[in-house]
Structures are given as C-alpha cells and as structure tokens.
Design an enzyme around this catalytic site. Structure first.
Site, PDB file in Angstrom:
ATOM      1  N   HIS A 111       1.732   4.416  -2.912  1.00 58.29           N
ATOM      2  CA  HIS A 111       1.775   5.883  -2.792  1.00 58.29           C
ATOM      3  C   HIS A 111       3.122   6.427  -3.285  1.00 58.29           C
ATOM      4  O   HIS A 111       3.185   7.403  -4.035  1.00 58.29           O
ATOM      5  CB  HIS A 111       1.603   6.300  -1.333  1.00 58.29           C
ATOM      6  N   HIS A 131       3.601   6.271  -6.997  1.00 57.28           N
ATOM      7  CA  HIS A 131       2.803   7.336  -7.614  1.00 57.28           C
ATOM      8  C   HIS A 131       3.556   8.674  -7.527  1.00 57.28           C
ATOM      9  O   HIS A 131       3.687   9.406  -8.517  1.00 57.28           O
ATOM     10  CB  HIS A 131       1.452   7.433  -6.892  1.00 57.28           C
ATOM     11  N   HIS A 145       0.828  -1.212   0.000  1.00 59.76           N
ATOM     12  CA  HIS A 145       0.000   0.000   0.000  1.00 59.76           C
ATOM     13  C   HIS A 145       0.866   1.268   0.000  1.00 59.76           C
ATOM     14  O   HIS A 145       0.712   2.139  -0.863  1.00 59.76           O
ATOM     15  CB  HIS A 145      -0.922  -0.021   1.223  1.00 59.76           C
ATOM     16  N   GLU A 146       1.765   1.357   0.966  1.00 59.77           N
ATOM     17  CA  GLU A 146       2.569   2.580   1.100  1.00 59.77           C
ATOM     18  C   GLU A 146       3.538   2.756  -0.074  1.00 59.77           C
ATOM     19  O   GLU A 146       3.786   3.876  -0.524  1.00 59.77           O
ATOM     20  CB  GLU A 146       3.316   2.584   2.432  1.00 59.77           C
TER      21      GLU A 146
END
Length: 597
Positions: free
Chosen positions: A395, A398, A391-392
């Site tokens: 980020h 991105h 998940h992190e």
C-alpha cells in the site's frame, strides 16, 4: 531486539522502531499553529460560491481548495497517528477530536462546488478548460464530475436528499447497534474446558480450534443467537436495500448496480463476469473441500470445519530485521528501484513496528500528499507478521509512487485499485516462500495459507456479491424478502459454492446477518477483482521480467489520473475480461495439486 516479555510503554520502544511522525509536526504547538491557519483560510472558500462559470475564478477556487485540503489532511493524519500510538494519551485524543470536528465544517465550506458546476449550462466548463491554460490540468477531474450531470437533481432536491441522509443510513446503524451493543452470546467451553463468553471477537478463534466440539459449539451458539433476531435483521437489510434502490431511481440510474458502478466508470459486465467466471469453476472449490475433509480425517465435513488449519502453524521467531530481508527477497523480481525505495522507507522510519501499551491494534498504511506513507504494525515475530509487512508496504509503495508522480488532484487511487499493490506483494512473497521452503510441513502450511487467501478473498466475496445481486434484483422487481427468503437464498448459495461433500448446516443460513458490508451496496466484489488483478500482475512480473515490471510501476504511478479499469488495462490487466479471475483459479488449482500430492 529481544522478544517482548511484557507490554512496553511507548517511551520504552527504541526510536528506530517508531515512525518518524515528528517530520510532519515537531510537537503539538506546531500543530496548533497550523490548525489556526486552517481555520483562517478554510472559510474563504465560500467567497467563490456563485462565481465558478468564470474560468479564472474556477482555477483560483481549485488552487485555494487544494491549499485548504492539503493542510487539513496533514493536520488530520498527524492527530490520528499520534492518537493511535497511545489511545490513552489525552493530549493526542484532544487534537484528534478537534480536527475530526473541524473536518466536517471544512467539507461544508466546499459543498457548493459540485452542485454549482453541475448546474451550469452544457459546454460552459468545457469552454473554460479550453480558454484557461491552468485548467487543463483539471480536465479529467472536472469532466468526471460533469458525467454525473444526468444523475444530479436540482438544488432543492439535492438539499432534500442530503437532509435525509441520516435516515437513509438508519438500517446500517440499527444493525450495528443490535450486533455490537444489544446482543449477547452464551457461555461455551474452550479447549481447556473453561467457560468463556462467546463473542464476535473470539468466534473465529474458536472456529480454528483443533477441538471439533469447541468449534461446533461456537458455531451453533453464535447462529442460534442470530436466529432469535432474524426478523429484525431482515427488516434492517431489506430497508437498506430499499433505500439504495430509492436513491438510484431518484437519480435516474437504470438499476442500483449501475448507481454503484457508474461513478467509477466500472462497466456492469465486470460485476456479472466475475460471478459467471467463479460459477464456472466451482468444481475447484468443491475439490478443496474434499481435500480438506481428507486431510482433517473427517467422515463428514461441516461448515464449522472450514476455518480449522489443515497444518499447524509453524513455530517461528522472526526478528523484524529478518522479516525485512525475507520480504525484500520475495520482492526481488520488482527490481532495484522498487527495493531501494522499500529499504529507504524502513530506514526513514515509515513503519511503527511493535505493540506498546495503549497502541491501536491491527495494521494499516496511511498518510497524505505531504507526509510519508506511514505503516502501523503490531509485529509479533510470526510468519503472518512478515506477510502483513509485505502487504502494508505494498500500500505504502503504491502511495509513494502515486504521490511522487501525480499532482495532488490525482494522487489518490480509487477503491477498485486499492488492494492490488498490497496483494501483488503478498503473491510474490508467498510464491517465493513456497518454492524455497525445504521443510515439508512448513511448505504445506504456506500452500494452505495461499489457498485460504483465494478461498476467502475470491470465492467467498463473489458468493457475497451474488447474494447482493439476487436480493437487489428481487426487490427491484417488486418482491418483498422475509427472513425466510434471505435464509433460503444464503443456504442455496452455500450448497452451490461448497458442493456435495460439504454438510451445509442449517445454522449457516443466518450468516448473511453477520456481514456489515451488505449495507455498503456492491462493495465486496472489489476484494475479488483486486486479488485477481494482483495475481495477474505477480504472474506477469515473474514470467516477463522487466517489461512487466515497468508496466506495473506505471500502474503504481497512475494514482487517480484515469478510471481504474483504464489504469489497469494500460498496465496489462483487463478486468473487463474473465482472464484475471481465470488465472487466479489456475493458481488455486496449482496449489491444490501441491496440497494433494
């Protein structure tokens, strides 16, 4: 690295497991030097005030503003990350406090900019862009400011609104003080029969208890305590809604919903369609409740049974190096380039891996244009920690793509897009894990994890969004809402969303008081739309391969260079239609079939 038996001091953690923050500043002396530089250049922004109608001066201001903000952000990120490494370290607390204080001052130096731009006659800025070559880069940025002109007041009115901002935020502050400082909860018994003081912090853990008496006791006592303060909570929430309606009317918006969505160019239909789409598919959530009731072996399922796992968490011990391999295997469909950048992030120490004494809890991805996209973890060798890494790093990937492909002015992506990349990673990972898991119980656990993710992030957040729509619309129509009204609205929504198998206990009627997001109007729907967009991306990547991957990377590279709806649409996900949410419900039903087989 062996399992941690005791909490390490920061200096005991091996370097390879600590983020390379020294690449930002070697030490506090270097930081102080740049802080001095910032204090010398930031006030010079004021020199541009009153001169921005000249295209060349406007360009000079934008360049000077970028220089100041990039330095400010770099100083800010370093100070906060160093402080989060060890919150007890006074040196880093001091520089964090210093930059926090100066941050507001820098914002004040540039506060004249947007009001001045908006006060100019129509066509002045457009002509400056046309006549000044360097301003063409800022075309979208400036025109995005100008579109808010009909909703911008004269200078005196803007100053008046700014001066009462603290007052307008009072309801949220009052709610926060009541919940976090003034309220106390009774003692309850834990699974071992020990008396423990109930709190907001431990409440969810009690709800996950296998002992039904424990979770029931926690549920009843928490909401009975809230009920005692029902009128205060109702006054706080309705005052917050009134304030938002007041500001939206003052700024000449047609509704408070428009005031929230229009600045990011989000059509109102996106909000309404999300609620309508979920309402059409509530039968799948009702089925989830029935299956959960059956798997838990309950004659009646109550609201306090909703969070208890149907399958026990598998006992695992996954080393961090193995977690990286698992995540990369799950993200293989994203292609070699993506995986190479991901690995370079691990090798170049984007990630601060392990818990140490004084380290901030939780996990996040953060950085700025001139730093790495750092990741804070508190890795504990569990399967959930593997998912958190995916998940992190989503980020951070991105951010990496955005900052590498966009100029500073467009490098940051909007909140509407912020969770898409992280959840896309999660969706790809969990699909991979489910498909490849041979152990029946572990597979059921993974299936239930994704089901819970969709229930909590899509169904629950849209129920929140519907509550907001009802309360704001009622008050805009001139109706006053009492605590009894708010409780009835909340009760009826729970009955509708969870279906006839769920016993909707009266205590749940006060749950609206627990949700701080209701003081950030029309915010929560973005969790659901973000999940839906991510699910669509992951499905397209798996179905269409390289073509979909290239479009997805186009999304990652776009930053804030266009409105979120346009960026997503170009990449193949149209959030103005119901399809992304429909596809998410389709996945939810697939998972239910697996769980119920």
């Amino acid at each position: 690295m062996a399992s941690v038996k005791k909490l390490m001091n920061r200096n005991e953690v091996e370097n390879q497991y600590k983020w390379s923050i020294e690449k930002v500043y070697e030490n506090t002396e270097s930081w102080e030097k740049d802080f001095g530089k910032l204090k010398s250049i930031a006030p010079k922004l004021l020199d541009f005030s009153g001169k921005l109608k000249d295209g060349e001066v406007l360009l000079d201001f934008l360049k000077a503003q970028e220089k100041v903000l990039r330095l400010l952000e770099k100083l800010f990120v370093y100070a906060h990350l160093k402080s989060d490494e060890d919150t007890a370290n006074n040196t880093y607390q001091a520089i964090k406090d210093k930059i926090d204080s100066y941050f507001a001052e820098v914002m004040s130096f540039k506060a004249f900019f947007e009001p001045e731009i908006l006060s100019l006659e129509d066509g002045v800025i457009e002509k400056a862009i046309e006549d000044t070559e360097g301003l063409k880069l800022y075309d979208f940025y400036l025109k995005n400011i100008l579109k808010m002109k009909p909703h911008t007041l004269n200078k005196d009115m803007e100053q008046l609104l700014a001066s009462v901002s603290d007052c307008l935020n009072a309801p949220s502050n009052i709610r926060g003080m009541l919940s976090n400082a003034d309220m106390s909860f009774p003692l309850i018994k834990d699974e071992e029969g020990n008396e423990v003081e109930l709190s907001e912090g431990n409440y969810v853990n009690f709800l996950r208890s296998k002992n039904r008496d424990v979770r029931k006791d926690a549920f009843l006592n928490l909401f009975k305590t809230y009920y005692k303060f029902r009128n205060t909570y109702a006054a706080a929430l309705t005052s917050s809604i009134k304030n938002f309606i007041f500001v939206s009317k003052t700024r000449k918006f047609n509704s408070s919903l428009e005031a929230s969505l229009k600045p990011n160019n989000i059509p109102l239909e996106v909000y309404d369609n999300a609620i309508d789409t979920i309402n059409k598919h509530l039968d799948s959530l009702h089925r989830y409740v029935r299956i959960k009731k059956k798997l838990l072996g309950l004659e009646e399922i109550h609201m306090y049974d909703l969070y208890v796992p149907v399958i026990d968490t598998p006992k695992t011990h996954i080393e961090f190096s193995e977690a990286c391999k698992i995540v990369k295997e799950g993200l293989k469909p994203l292609g070699k380039e993506y995986l190479d950048i991901f690995q370079s992030g691990i090798d170049n120490r984007w990630v601060d891996v392990y818990l140490n004494k004084g380290k901030r809890s939780g996990a996040y991805s953060w950085g700025c244009y001139d730093t790495m996209p750092y990741v804070l973890l508190n890795y504990n060798y569990e399967l959930d920690d593997v998912s958190t890494l995916a998940h992190e790093m989503g980020h951070s990937m991105h951010s990496y793509y955005s900052r590498t492909n966009q100029p500073y002015i467009y490098a940051n992506y909007e909140l509407f897009c912020a969770e898409v990349a992280s959840i896309t990673n999660e969706c790809l990972l969990i699909k991979h894990l489910i498909e490849n898991e041979k152990d029946k119980n572990k597979r059921l656990y993974l299936i239930n994890q994704q089901l819970e993710g969709i229930r909590a992030t899509v169904f629950r957040q849209i129920m929140f969004a519907e509550f907001e729509k009802i309360t704001h619309s009622s008050m805009e129509a001139g109706k006053s809402l009492t605590s009894e009204d708010l409780c009835k609205i909340w009760h009826d929504l729970n009955v509708k969303y969870f279906g006839s198998d769920m016993v909707v206990d009266s205590e749940i009627d006060m749950e609206w008081a627990r949700i701080p997001h209701f003081y950030s109007d029309f915010y929560v729907y973005q969790y659901a739309t973000g999940y839906a967009a991510a699910n669509s991306f992951s499905s397209m990547i798996l179905d269409k391969g390289e073509e979909a991957v290239e479009k997805y990377k186009g999304f990652l590279k776009s930053g804030g260079s266009d409105y979120p709806i346009n960026i997503l649409r170009k990449a193949g996900v149209d959030m103005t239609t119901s399809k992304p949410l429909e596809d998410t419900i389709k996945r939810f039903v697939e998972l239910l079939d697996m769980l119920d087989s």
